[in-house]
Design a protein around this motif. Structure first.
Motif, PDB file in Angstrom:
ATOM      1  N   ILE A 149      68.289  47.662 -40.330  1.00  0.00           N
ATOM      2  CA  ILE A 149      68.008  47.309 -38.936  1.00  0.00           C
ATOM      3  C   ILE A 149      67.370  48.525 -38.255  1.00  0.00           C
ATOM      4  N   ILE A 150      66.282  48.291 -37.555  1.00  0.00           N
ATOM      5  CA  ILE A 150      65.669  49.371 -36.777  1.00  0.00           C
ATOM      6  C   ILE A 150      66.525  49.607 -35.537  1.00  0.00           C
ATOM      7  N   MET A 151      66.983  50.852 -35.367  1.00  0.00           N
ATOM      8  CA  MET A 151      67.773  51.185 -34.175  1.00  0.00           C
ATOM      9  C   MET A 151      66.847  51.455 -32.992  1.00  0.00           C
ATOM     10  N   THR A 208      61.865  45.601 -24.495  1.00  0.00           N
ATOM     11  CA  THR A 208      60.814  44.565 -24.492  1.00  0.00           C
ATOM     12  C   THR A 208      59.491  45.140 -23.974  1.00  0.00           C
ATOM     13  N   HIS A 209      58.423  44.431 -24.315  1.00  0.00           N
ATOM     14  CA  HIS A 209      57.100  44.833 -23.837  1.00  0.00           C
ATOM     15  C   HIS A 209      57.093  44.862 -22.302  1.00  0.00           C
ATOM     16  N   SER A 210      57.733  43.871 -21.670  1.00  0.00           N
ATOM     17  CA  SER A 210      57.771  43.813 -20.195  1.00  0.00           C
ATOM     18  C   SER A 210      58.469  45.010 -19.577  1.00  0.00           C
ATOM     19  N   ALA A 249      67.231  36.821 -42.207  1.00  0.00           N
ATOM     20  CA  ALA A 249      66.315  37.533 -41.316  1.00  0.00           C
ATOM     21  C   ALA A 249      67.028  37.837 -40.017  1.00  0.00           C
ATOM     22  N   ALA A 250      66.718  38.997 -39.467  1.00  0.00           N
ATOM     23  CA  ALA A 250      67.203  39.335 -38.130  1.00  0.00           C
ATOM     24  C   ALA A 250      66.250  38.700 -37.133  1.00  0.00           C
ATOM     25  N   ILE A 251      66.786  38.305 -35.984  1.00  0.00           N
ATOM     26  CA  ILE A 251      65.902  37.840 -34.912  1.00  0.00           C
ATOM     27  C   ILE A 251      66.166  38.674 -33.665  1.00  0.00           C
ATOM     28  N   ALA A 252      65.074  39.208 -33.090  1.00  0.00           N
ATOM     29  CA  ALA A 252      65.180  40.002 -31.856  1.00  0.00           C
ATOM     30  C   ALA A 252      64.627  39.141 -30.725  1.00  0.00           C
ATOM     31  N   GLY A 253      63.319  39.261 -30.442  1.00  0.00           N
ATOM     32  CA  GLY A 253      62.729  38.411 -29.402  1.00  0.00           C
ATOM     33  C   GLY A 253      62.368  37.032 -29.928  1.00  0.00           C
ATOM     34  N   GLY A 254      62.178  36.949 -31.223  1.00  0.00           N
ATOM     35  CA  GLY A 254      61.814  35.665 -31.830  1.00  0.00           C
ATOM     36  C   GLY A 254      60.360  35.270 -31.600  1.00  0.00           C
ATOM     37  N   GLN A 255      59.585  36.125 -30.945  1.00  0.00           N
ATOM     38  CA  GLN A 255      58.234  35.730 -30.535  1.00  0.00           C
ATOM     39  C   GLN A 255      57.257  35.703 -31.708  1.00  0.00           C
ATOM     40  N   SER A 256      57.608  36.336 -32.805  1.00  0.00           N
ATOM     41  CA  SER A 256      56.809  36.208 -34.021  1.00  0.00           C
ATOM     42  C   SER A 256      57.558  35.378 -35.060  1.00  0.00           C
ATOM     43  N   LEU A 257      58.866  35.605 -35.154  1.00  0.00           N
ATOM     44  CA  LEU A 257      59.628  34.943 -36.217  1.00  0.00           C
ATOM     45  C   LEU A 257      59.728  33.429 -36.001  1.00  0.00           C
ATOM     46  N   ILE A 258      59.928  32.985 -34.765  1.00  0.00           N
ATOM     47  CA  ILE A 258      60.093  31.540 -34.541  1.00  0.00           C
ATOM     48  C   ILE A 258      58.819  30.770 -34.917  1.00  0.00           C
ATOM     49  N   ILE A 277      49.714  43.132 -24.102  1.00  0.00           N
ATOM     50  CA  ILE A 277      50.146  42.421 -25.317  1.00  0.00           C
ATOM     51  C   ILE A 277      50.418  40.966 -24.932  1.00  0.00           C
ATOM     52  N   SER A 278      49.753  40.063 -25.579  1.00  0.00           N
ATOM     53  CA  SER A 278      50.024  38.641 -25.379  1.00  0.00           C
ATOM     54  C   SER A 278      50.097  38.270 -23.887  1.00  0.00           C
ATOM     55  N   TYR A 279      51.107  37.474 -23.513  1.00  0.00           N
ATOM     56  CA  TYR A 279      51.239  36.965 -22.149  1.00  0.00           C
ATOM     57  C   TYR A 279      52.622  37.310 -21.637  1.00  0.00           C
ATOM     58  N   HIS A 311      60.224  38.733 -23.844  1.00  0.00           N
ATOM     59  CA  HIS A 311      61.190  38.651 -24.938  1.00  0.00           C
ATOM     60  C   HIS A 311      60.795  39.476 -26.163  1.00  0.00           C
ATOM     61  N   GLY A 312      59.505  39.613 -26.411  1.00  0.00           N
ATOM     62  CA  GLY A 312      59.058  40.361 -27.591  1.00  0.00           C
ATOM     63  C   GLY A 312      59.476  41.818 -27.490  1.00  0.00           C
ATOM     64  N   THR A 313      59.902  42.387 -28.620  1.00  0.00           N
ATOM     65  CA  THR A 313      60.446  43.750 -28.603  1.00  0.00           C
ATOM     66  C   THR A 313      59.570  44.704 -29.419  1.00  0.00           C
ATOM     67  N   ILE A 314      59.718  45.982 -29.096  1.00  0.00           N
ATOM     68  CA  ILE A 314      58.966  47.007 -29.813  1.00  0.00           C
ATOM     69  C   ILE A 314      59.465  47.102 -31.263  1.00  0.00           C
ATOM     70  N   ALA A 337      45.147  37.697 -26.854  1.00  0.00           N
ATOM     71  CA  ALA A 337      45.070  37.301 -28.264  1.00  0.00           C
ATOM     72  C   ALA A 337      45.156  38.554 -29.139  1.00  0.00           C
ATOM     73  N   PHE A 338      45.561  38.378 -30.385  1.00  0.00           N
ATOM     74  CA  PHE A 338      45.592  39.503 -31.311  1.00  0.00           C
ATOM     75  C   PHE A 338      44.193  40.112 -31.417  1.00  0.00           C
ATOM     76  N   ALA A 339      44.144  41.439 -31.576  1.00  0.00           N
ATOM     77  CA  ALA A 339      42.872  42.155 -31.489  1.00  0.00           C
ATOM     78  C   ALA A 339      42.100  42.141 -32.801  1.00  0.00           C
ATOM     79  N   ALA A 370      48.788  44.383 -34.630  1.00  0.00           N
ATOM     80  CA  ALA A 370      49.760  44.584 -33.549  1.00  0.00           C
ATOM     81  C   ALA A 370      49.464  45.886 -32.813  1.00  0.00           C
ATOM     82  N   ASP A 371      49.853  45.935 -31.550  1.00  0.00           N
ATOM     83  CA  ASP A 371      49.520  47.095 -30.714  1.00  0.00           C
ATOM     84  C   ASP A 371      50.465  48.279 -30.891  1.00  0.00           C
ATOM     85  N   TRP A 372      51.774  48.017 -30.970  1.00  0.00           N
ATOM     86  CA  TRP A 372      52.718  49.148 -31.005  1.00  0.00           C
ATOM     87  C   TRP A 372      52.544  50.059 -32.213  1.00  0.00           C
TER      88      TRP A 372
HETATM   89  C1  LIG Z   1      50.852  33.908 -28.519  1.00  0.00           C
HETATM   90  C2  LIG Z   1      51.258  35.275 -29.013  1.00  0.00           C
HETATM   91  C3  LIG Z   1      50.354  36.311 -28.942  1.00  0.00           C
HETATM   92  C4  LIG Z   1      50.695  37.597 -29.381  1.00  0.00           C
HETATM   93  N1  LIG Z   1      49.788  38.600 -29.250  1.00  0.00           N
HETATM   94  C5  LIG Z   1      50.122  39.859 -29.637  1.00  0.00           C
HETATM   95  C6  LIG Z   1      49.211  40.949 -29.497  1.00  0.00           C
HETATM   96  O1  LIG Z   1      48.102  40.810 -29.004  1.00  0.00           O
HETATM   97  N2  LIG Z   1      49.604  42.181 -29.933  1.00  0.00           N
HETATM   98  C7  LIG Z   1      50.841  42.386 -30.459  1.00  0.00           C
HETATM   99  O2  LIG Z   1      51.150  43.517 -30.789  1.00  0.00           O
HETATM  100  N3  LIG Z   1      51.720  41.389 -30.599  1.00  0.00           N
HETATM  101  C8  LIG Z   1      51.399  40.130 -30.196  1.00  0.00           C
HETATM  102  N4  LIG Z   1      52.318  39.110 -30.367  1.00  0.00           N
HETATM  103  C9  LIG Z   1      53.598  39.389 -31.064  1.00  0.00           C
HETATM  104  C10 LIG Z   1      54.659  39.878 -30.111  1.00  0.00           C
HETATM  105  O3  LIG Z   1      54.339  41.180 -29.669  1.00  0.00           O
HETATM  106  C11 LIG Z   1      56.044  39.911 -30.771  1.00  0.00           C
HETATM  107  O4  LIG Z   1      56.945  40.074 -29.737  1.00  0.00           O
HETATM  108  C12 LIG Z   1      56.348  40.970 -31.784  1.00  0.00           C
HETATM  109  O5  LIG Z   1      55.405  41.021 -32.804  1.00  0.00           O
HETATM  110  C13 LIG Z   1      57.675  40.735 -32.473  1.00  0.00           C
HETATM  111  O6  LIG Z   1      58.739  41.092 -31.671  1.00  0.00           O
HETATM  112  P1  LIG Z   1      60.031  40.174 -31.556  1.00  0.00           P
HETATM  113  O7  LIG Z   1      61.066  40.979 -30.896  1.00  0.00           O
HETATM  114  O8  LIG Z   1      59.685  38.894 -30.932  1.00  0.00           O
HETATM  115  O9  LIG Z   1      60.432  39.998 -33.089  1.00  0.00           O
HETATM  116  P2  LIG Z   1      61.023  38.738 -33.925  1.00  0.00           P
HETATM  117  O10 LIG Z   1      60.054  37.616 -33.872  1.00  0.00           O
HETATM  118  O11 LIG Z   1      62.398  38.485 -33.463  1.00  0.00           O
HETATM  119  O12 LIG Z   1      61.037  39.383 -35.354  1.00  0.00           O
HETATM  120  C14 LIG Z   1      59.864  39.744 -36.035  1.00  0.00           C
HETATM  121  C15 LIG Z   1      60.229  40.335 -37.407  1.00  0.00           C
HETATM  122  O13 LIG Z   1      60.848  41.604 -37.225  1.00  0.00           O
HETATM  123  C16 LIG Z   1      62.161  41.614 -37.763  1.00  0.00           C
HETATM  124  N5  LIG Z   1      62.967  42.412 -36.819  1.00  0.00           N
HETATM  125  C17 LIG Z   1      63.032  42.261 -35.462  1.00  0.00           C
HETATM  126  N6  LIG Z   1      63.784  43.233 -34.920  1.00  0.00           N
HETATM  127  C18 LIG Z   1      64.211  44.014 -35.949  1.00  0.00           C
HETATM  128  C19 LIG Z   1      65.034  45.180 -36.028  1.00  0.00           C
HETATM  129  N7  LIG Z   1      65.546  45.758 -34.916  1.00  0.00           N
HETATM  130  N8  LIG Z   1      65.269  45.719 -37.236  1.00  0.00           N
HETATM  131  C20 LIG Z   1      64.737  45.152 -38.347  1.00  0.00           C
HETATM  132  N9  LIG Z   1      63.952  44.067 -38.340  1.00  0.00           N
HETATM  133  C21 LIG Z   1      63.698  43.492 -37.152  1.00  0.00           C
HETATM  134  C22 LIG Z   1      62.558  40.161 -37.874  1.00  0.00           C
HETATM  135  O14 LIG Z   1      63.479  39.966 -38.907  1.00  0.00           O
HETATM  136  C23 LIG Z   1      61.220  39.499 -38.173  1.00  0.00           C
HETATM  137  O15 LIG Z   1      60.906  39.594 -39.525  1.00  0.00           O
HETATM  138  C24 LIG Z   1      51.994  37.829 -29.925  1.00  0.00           C
HETATM  139  C25 LIG Z   1      52.917  36.775 -29.995  1.00  0.00           C
HETATM  140  C26 LIG Z   1      52.561  35.504 -29.553  1.00  0.00           C
HETATM  141  C27 LIG Z   1      53.562  34.402 -29.625  1.00  0.00           C
END
Ligand SMILES: Cc1cc2nc3c(=O)[nH]c(=O)nc-3n(C[C@H](O)[C@H](O)[C@H](O)COP(=O)(O)OP(=O)(O)OC[C@H]3O[C@@H](n4cnc5c(N)ncnc54)[C@H](O)[C@@H]3O)c2cc1C
Ligand code: FES
Ligand code: FES
Lengths: 168, 277
Positions: free
Chosen positions: B166-168, B77-79, B29-38, B101-103, B109-112, B192-194, B123-125
Motif C-alpha cells: 500500500i502506498i502511504m 485528492t486532486h481537489s 485490489a485496493a480502492i482509493a478514489g475508484g476513479q480509475s479502478l471502477i 486533471i479530468s473534471y 475523489h481521485g487521489t495522488i 481528457a488524458f494528454a 497521467a499527470d502526477w
Molecule cells: C473521465 C476521466 C478522466 C481522467 N483524466 C485524467 C487526466 O487527464 N490525468 C490524470 O492524471 N488522471 C486522469 N484520470 C484518472 C484520475 O486522476 C484518477 O483519480 C487516478 O488515476 C486514480 O486515482 P484513484 O484514487 O481514483 O484510484 P483508484 O481508481 O481507486 O485506484 C487505481 C489503482 O491504484 C491502486 N491504488 C490506489 N490507491 C493505492 C494505494 N494507496 N496503494 C496501492 N495501490 C493503490 C488501485 O488498486 C488501482 O489499481 C481521469 C479519470 C477519469 C474518470
C-alpha cells in the motif's frame, strides 16, 4: 451482500446491496430516483453527477457500498434549494435544454460551479463545464443560463439542503 | 459497464488492509478514489475477487509540512491540492497540475496515490512528482520501503508494488530556492488524458533545470540534454530544439514525425512559461 446506510436527500435509507452495484444504479433501480441519468458509465459524460457529502461526484464511479455512512443529494432532493430554483428558472428562460438528458447533471454541476465561483464569467463556466456532455444544445444557452444565474446570485453561499429527518 | 461480482471489505487499519490484499488464492485490489479502478472493473479489463476499500484510512490522509518539504498522504485528492489545502512550497506548480486533471467531480475523489499506483503513461502526477524528485513510501508484508517515484514506475502501468503493498504517501522535497516552473499539456479537450505533458522546473534564478516529458512513451522520462541547454544563458530556440530532438531519440521509441513536432512544441511552451517567471 453489504449492508449500507445512506442519508439520501435528507432521509435515512438502509439497504443490503451487491458490492458491485454502482451508486447510480442504487439511486435509480433501488430507490426509484431517476433524475440521475447514465450516459457513459465511465466518468466521461457527467450525466450521473450527484453530491456526496457536499462534493460533486460521478455516481457511476462510486459504489453504493462506498457511499455507506455518507450523505447523498440528487436533483430530486434539491427541489427546495434556492440556488437550484434560480438555476432552473434561468435554464428555462435561456432555453438551456432540448432533449433534457444531460440536464440533471448540468444542474448539479452548475450549482457546484456557482458555489465555488462568485459571478463566474463565460470562460470559467465553459472550462468548469467541460466534464458535462450535451449532445443537443451546443452549450451556448447552458453557459448563458449559468452566467446569468451567477449574476443574480446573492453574495452569501446558499444554505445547505434541508436537515436530515430519520425514517426507518 | 457492470463489473463482475466481487467481495468488498473496508478494513480499519493499514495493516489489516495489507493482510486482506495478500489473501491467498484471491485476486485482490485496493480502492482509493475508484476513479480509475471502477471504470476498469466495469470494462472488465480488471477482474478481481476481493475489493479492499482503503479510502477511509486516516493514516493515508496525513498532509504535513516537513523540515525538508511536504508529506502528502496517498489519499490526498486532486481537489485538495487544487484548492490549496495542502502546503504549497512549489510556487503553485502542484495546484496548477491538480486543477486541470479530468473534471471537478473526478478530482473530488481521485487521489495522488491511486494515480501513481496505476502509472498510466499519460497521467499527470507521475510526471510532476518525478520533476520534483519526490519519493514514495510503501508499506507491505516485507515492511516499509522508500523509493524515488522515478524508479518506482518502471514501465507502462507497471510499478514495484507487489501483493499486499500500500502506498502511504509521498515526500516531496522543498526546492532550494523559489521554484520557477512551466507546465504544458496537449489534450484533445480539457480534462481528457494528454498526448503530451511537459514539466520544466528550476530552483531560483540560476538553479539547474529539470525537464520531464510524459505521455510520450511507457513512462515519463527526464530530458537531460534539454535541461542542460536551458541552463545555458542566452540559449536560442534553435539550440533548444536540437537538444529536445536528442532527448526524444534517446528516451522514446517509435515517435512519428507529428508526435516529435507536438512534443517539441509542448516542451518549448513549458520552457517559455518558466522563463517568464
Ligand atoms: C473521465 C476521466 C478522466 C481522467 N483524466 C485524467 C487526466 O487527464 N490525468 C490524470 O492524471 N488522471 C486522469 N484520470 C484518472 C484520475 O486522476 C484518477 O483519480 C487516478 O488515476 C486514480 O486515482 P484513484 O484514487 O481514483 O484510484 P483508484 O481508481 O481507486 O485506484 C487505481 C489503482 O491504484 C491502486 N491504488 C490506489 N490507491 C493505492 C494505494 N494507496 N496503494 C496501492 N495501490 C493503490 C488501485 O488498486 C488501482 O489499481 C481521469 C479519470 C477519469 C474518470
Ligand atoms: S454516466 Fe457517469 S459520467 Fe457518464
Ligand atoms: S439537452 Fe439533449 S443532451 Fe443536453
Amino acid at each position: 451482500m453489504t449492508a449500507i446506510t445512506v442519508e439520501l436527500n435528507g432521509v435515512k435509507v438502509v439497504d443490503d446491496v451487491e458490492p458491485r452495484l454502482s451508486l447510480a444504479d442504487f439511486l435509480r433501480d433501488r430507490c426509484g430516483l431517476t433524475a440521475t441519468h447514465l450516459g457513459c458509465e465511465h466518468g466521461a459524460c457527467g450525466a450521473c453527477t450527484v453530491m456526496v457529502d457536499g462534493l460533486a461526484t460521478r455516481s457511476c464511479l462510486t459504489l453504493a457500498a462506498m457511499a455507506d455512512g455518507r450523505s447523498v443529494s440528487t436533483l430530486e432532493g434539491l427541489r427546495g434549494d434556492p440556488l437550484m430554483a434560480l438555476l432552473r428558472r434561468h435554464f428555462h428562460e435561456s432555453h438551456a435544454l432540448q432533449c433534457g438528458f444531460c440536464t440533471p447533471g448540468m444542474l448539479i454541476a452548475a450549482r457546484d460551479i456557482l458555489q465555488r465561483h462568485t459571478r463566474p464569467d463565460d470562460k470559467t463556466v465553459r472550462h468548469e463545464l467541460s466534464g458535462q456532455i450535451c449532445r443537443c444544445t451546443g452549450y451556448a444557452n447552458i453557459v448563458k443560463a449559468i452566467v446569468a444565474a451567477g449574476q443574480k446570485m446573492p453574495q452569501e453561499p446558499s444554505p445547505p439542503p434541508p436537515a436530515a429527518t430519520s425514517q426507518s | 459497464m457492470k463489473p463482475a461480482p466481487f467481495e468488498y471489505i473496508r478494513p480499519k487499519s493499514v495493516a489489516e488492509a495489507s493482510v486482506a490484499l495478500g489473501r491467498r488464492g484471491a485476486t485482490t485490489a485496493a480502492i482509493a478514489g475508484g476513479q480509475s479502478l471502477i471504470p476498469m472493473l466495469g470494462l472488465r479489463v480488471a477482474l478481481i475477487d476481493l475489493l479492499v476499500d482503503i479510502s477511509r484510512l486516516d493514516d493515508l490522509k496525513a498532509v504535513t509540512e516537513t523540515p525538508d518539504g511536504v508529506w502528502l498522504g496517498s489519499l490526498t485528492t486532486h481537489s485538495q491540492i487544487e484548492d490549496g489545502k495542502t502546503p504549497d512550497v512549489f510556487g503553485g506548480l502542484m495546484r496548477r497540475v491538480a486543477g486541470q486533471i479530468s473534471y471537478r467531480a473526478v478530482r473530488n475523489h481521485g487521489t495522488i496515490g491511486g494515480s501513481v499506483a496505476l502509472a498510466d503513461p499519460a497521467a499527470d502526477w507521475p510526471c510532476c512528482l518525478i520533476a520534483l524528485d519526490a519519493t514514495v513510501r510503501v508499506v507491505g508484508r516485507s515492511g516499509v520501503s522508500v523509493q524515488r517515484v522515478a524508479d518506482f514506475i518502471h514501465d507502462s502501468y507497471a510499478t514495484t508494488l507487489t501483493t499486499g503493498d500500500i502506498i502511504m504517501g509521498f515526500d516531496i522535497p522543498a526546492p532550494k530556492a523559489a521554484l520557477r516552473w512551466g507546465f504544458a499539456k496537449v489534450a484533445r479537450k480539457s480534462g481528457a488524458f494528454a498526448h503530451s505533458i511537459a514539466v520544466v522546473t528550476a530552483a531560483g534564478k540560476d538553479g539547474p533545470a529539470t525537464v520531464v516529458l510524459g505521455a510520450a512513451g511507457p513512462r515519463p522520462r527526464p530530458m537531460a540534454a534539454t535541461a542542460n541547454q536551458l541552463a545555458v544563458p542566452a540559449t536560442t530556440e534553435e539550440q533548444l530544439r536540437a537538444a529536445i530532438a536528442t532527448d526524444l531519440d534517446a528516451n522514446f521509441e517509435g515517435l512519428d514525425a507529428y508526435q516529435k513536432r507536438m512534443h517539441t512544441a509542448n516542451i518549448l511552451r513549458a520552457a517559455r512559461d518558466m522563463r517568464t517567471q
